[in-house]
Motif scaffolding. Structure first.
Motif, PDB file in Angstrom:
ATOM      1  N   ASP A 239     -11.923   1.117   4.460  1.00  0.00           N
ATOM      2  CA  ASP A 239     -11.138   1.056   6.170  1.00  0.00           C
ATOM      3  C   ASP A 239     -10.053   0.644   6.345  1.00  0.00           C
ATOM      4  N   GLU A 240      -9.368  -1.072   5.740  1.00  0.00           N
ATOM      5  CA  GLU A 240      -8.580  -1.899   5.480  1.00  0.00           C
ATOM      6  C   GLU A 240      -7.660  -1.220   4.779  1.00  0.00           C
ATOM      7  N   ILE A 241      -7.390  -0.170   3.639  1.00  0.00           N
ATOM      8  CA  ILE A 241      -6.148   0.491   2.981  1.00  0.00           C
ATOM      9  C   ILE A 241      -6.170   1.826   4.483  1.00  0.00           C
ATOM     10  N   LEU A 242      -6.730   2.326   5.133  1.00  0.00           N
ATOM     11  CA  LEU A 242      -6.628   2.890   6.062  1.00  0.00           C
ATOM     12  C   LEU A 242      -5.527   2.194   7.515  1.00  0.00           C
ATOM     13  N   ARG A 243      -5.964   1.056   7.425  1.00  0.00           N
ATOM     14  CA  ARG A 243      -5.426   0.582   8.885  1.00  0.00           C
ATOM     15  C   ARG A 243      -4.272  -0.347   8.283  1.00  0.00           C
ATOM     16  N   LEU A 244      -3.797  -0.561   6.845  1.00  0.00           N
ATOM     17  CA  LEU A 244      -2.806  -0.916   6.518  1.00  0.00           C
ATOM     18  C   LEU A 244      -1.836   0.746   6.461  1.00  0.00           C
TER      19      LEU A 244
ATOM     20  N   VAL B  25       0.402  -1.479   0.045  1.00  0.00           N
ATOM     21  CA  VAL B  25      -0.251  -0.193  -0.103  1.00  0.00           C
ATOM     22  C   VAL B  25       1.057   1.529  -0.332  1.00  0.00           C
ATOM     23  N   ARG B  26       2.172   1.280   0.853  1.00  0.00           N
ATOM     24  CA  ARG B  26       2.642   2.752   0.810  1.00  0.00           C
ATOM     25  C   ARG B  26       3.144   2.298  -0.582  1.00  0.00           C
ATOM     26  N   GLU B  27       3.901   1.438  -1.386  1.00  0.00           N
ATOM     27  CA  GLU B  27       4.890   1.807  -2.416  1.00  0.00           C
ATOM     28  C   GLU B  27       3.400   2.315  -3.426  1.00  0.00           C
ATOM     29  N   LEU B  28       2.808   1.633  -3.504  1.00  0.00           N
ATOM     30  CA  LEU B  28       1.327   2.352  -4.429  1.00  0.00           C
ATOM     31  C   LEU B  28       1.218   3.263  -4.124  1.00  0.00           C
ATOM     32  N   HIS B  29       1.299   3.585  -2.749  1.00  0.00           N
ATOM     33  CA  HIS B  29       0.680   5.145  -2.471  1.00  0.00           C
ATOM     34  C   HIS B  29       1.904   5.958  -3.403  1.00  0.00           C
ATOM     35  N   GLU B  30       3.302   5.757  -2.494  1.00  0.00           N
ATOM     36  CA  GLU B  30       4.621   7.038  -3.458  1.00  0.00           C
ATOM     37  C   GLU B  30       4.363   6.676  -4.721  1.00  0.00           C
ATOM     38  N   LEU B  31       3.949   5.426  -5.612  1.00  0.00           N
ATOM     39  CA  LEU B  31       3.975   6.058  -7.176  1.00  0.00           C
ATOM     40  C   LEU B  31       2.973   6.438  -7.302  1.00  0.00           C
TER      41      LEU B  31
END
Length: 177
Positions: A143-148, A121-127
Motif C-alpha cells: 500500500d505504501e508503494i501504491l501511494r508513492l 519507485v517510479r525509476e525502479l518501475h521504469e527499470l
C-alpha cells in the motif's frame, strides 16, 4: 569463494573523486547535521561511506553516507584533519541494486522525503522492477508503494495493469418533458 563484506576493504579516496548519487531521498535536518559534524569532529569517521566505483568516469558514487561526505565537503577543519581523504567501502552492484541498498540503509535509521521516495519507485518501475521486487528489496508495504506511485503519476505507472470491468455506465434516457 568465501563471501567477504565490503567493510573489510575500506580505502581512502580523495573527496574530489566522490560524487553524490541522483536518487537519495534521505534528508537530515540542520540540528542533526550539526550533531553529525560534532560526532565526526569528536570521534572521527567511524563508518565508511558506501560507494560504487564508476570506472568510466573514475569517480566513486555514493550509495550510503552522503551526509558524512557533506560534513567533510562543508567543514574545512574536517577536510584538513582528514587530509581530504574520505573512508570508502566499495560495492559493485547494478543501479537498481544500489538504489535498493540506499533505501535499506536509510530506512534502517531515518526518514525520507515523500516526493523523492516516489521518484525512486517510479525509476525502479521504469527499470522493470515489479511491486513485489520493490517491496522485498526496499522493505515497503504494497500500500505504501501504491501511494508513492499515485504521487508520481498514476497513468504511467499503471499502464500495463489489467483492471476488471465492475460496471458500465448506463445511457441516460431522454427526458420527455
Amino acid at each position: 569463494m568465501e563471501y567477504k563484506s565490503p567493510v573489510y576493504n575500506v580505502i581512502a579516496v580523495p573527496l574530489e573523486k566522490v560524487k553524490p548519487n541522483t536518487y537519495n531521498p534521505n534528508t537530515v535536518a540542520p540540528p542533526e547535521m550539526k550533531l553529525l559534524y560534532e560526532s565526526i569532529k569528536e570521534d572521527g569517521y567511524t563508518m565508511p561511506v558506501v560507494c560504487y566505483y564508476a570506472r568510466s568516469q573514475d569517480v566513486y558514487v555514493i550509495v550510503d553516507g552522503f551526509h558524512r561526505y557533506r560534513v567533510m565537503k562543508e567543514h574545512p577543519d574536517i577536510y584538513e584533519r582528514e587530509k581530504g581523504l574520505l573512508p570508502v567501502s566499495v560495492i559493485d552492484k547494478p543501479l537498481d541494486q544500489r538504489m535498493a541498498s540506499t533505501i535499506r540503509h536509510n530506512r534502517a535509521r531515518g526518514s525520507h522525503d515523500v516526493d523523492l521516495m516516489s521518484n525512486i519507485v517510479r525509476e525502479l518501475h521504469e527499470l522493470g522492477r515489479s511491486d513485489a521486487w520493490i517491496s522485498r528489496h526496499l522493505g515497503m508495504e504494497k500500500d505504501e508503494i501504491l501511494r508513492l506511485k499515485q504521487i508520481t503519476g498514476l497513468a504511467a505507472l499503471f499502464k500495463d495493469v489489467q483492471f476488471g470491468k465492475a460496471w458500465q455506465p448506463e445511457e441516460d434516457e431522454e427526458d420527455p418533458a
